[in-house]
Design a protein around this motif. Structure first.
Motif, PDB file in Angstrom:
ATOM      1  N   UNK A  32      -1.246  -8.441  -5.416  1.00  0.00           N
ATOM      2  CA  UNK A  32      -2.055  -7.857  -4.619  1.00  0.00           C
ATOM      3  C   UNK A  32      -1.780  -6.375  -4.788  1.00  0.00           C
ATOM      4  N   UNK A  33      -3.000  -5.249  -4.621  1.00  0.00           N
ATOM      5  CA  UNK A  33      -3.076  -3.970  -4.906  1.00  0.00           C
ATOM      6  C   UNK A  33      -3.897  -3.284  -3.751  1.00  0.00           C
ATOM      7  N   UNK A  34      -3.397  -2.064  -3.546  1.00  0.00           N
ATOM      8  CA  UNK A  34      -4.346  -1.121  -2.632  1.00  0.00           C
ATOM      9  C   UNK A  34      -4.684   0.032  -3.389  1.00  0.00           C
ATOM     10  N   UNK A  35      -6.060   0.297  -3.056  1.00  0.00           N
ATOM     11  CA  UNK A  35      -6.588   1.309  -4.102  1.00  0.00           C
ATOM     12  C   UNK A  35      -5.810   2.613  -3.676  1.00  0.00           C
ATOM     13  N   UNK A  36      -5.602   3.271  -4.963  1.00  0.00           N
ATOM     14  CA  UNK A  36      -5.097   4.774  -5.084  1.00  0.00           C
ATOM     15  C   UNK A  36      -3.514   4.707  -4.666  1.00  0.00           C
TER      16      UNK A  36
END
Length: 116
Positions: A32-36
């Motif tokens: 899972x990733x979160x932008x920037x």
């Protein structure tokens, strides 16, 4: 005269060394990733929808196949921004890196950036 001639020939046949650096788009692990807010090997990772809006939380289920490469030079022409982009189920996943070189070029064969 002959000594100077031989010295200039010797200097001309010395190998020229390149101090260029090649930058490859990052290998992104599943998760899972979160932008920037995510950084992989000094690359910022973010995602956008097809309409250009940011996807703030997204999941990577397989390594992106980077297929679009862009370079933008900063306004003061001292640095470059390197961009990699790949298709994503709901848009695009992108990576961004800043480098201290304004003469970068894209190497499409090796899918990398070459910066002197």
């Amino acid at each position: 005269m002959k000594k100077g001639f031989f010295i200039s020939i010797f200097i001309s046949i010395l190998p020229s060394f390149s101090y260029a650096i090649d930058y490859k788009c990052p290998n992104i692990k599943n998760g899972d990733y979160s932008s920037m807010f995510n950084v992989v090997d000094n690359w910022y990772i973010y995602a956008i929808k097809l309409n250009g809006k940011t996807i703030y939380n997204f999941e990577i289920t397989r390594q992106p196949l980077w297929d679009d490469f862009t370079i933008e030079t900063t306004e003061d022409e001292t640095s470059s921004l390197l961009f990699c982009s790949a298709m994503y189920p709901h848009g695009f996943v992108n990576s961004l890196r800043s480098v201290d070189s304004s003469n970068c070029r894209i190497d499409k064969i090796n899918k990398s950036f070459h910066c002197p």
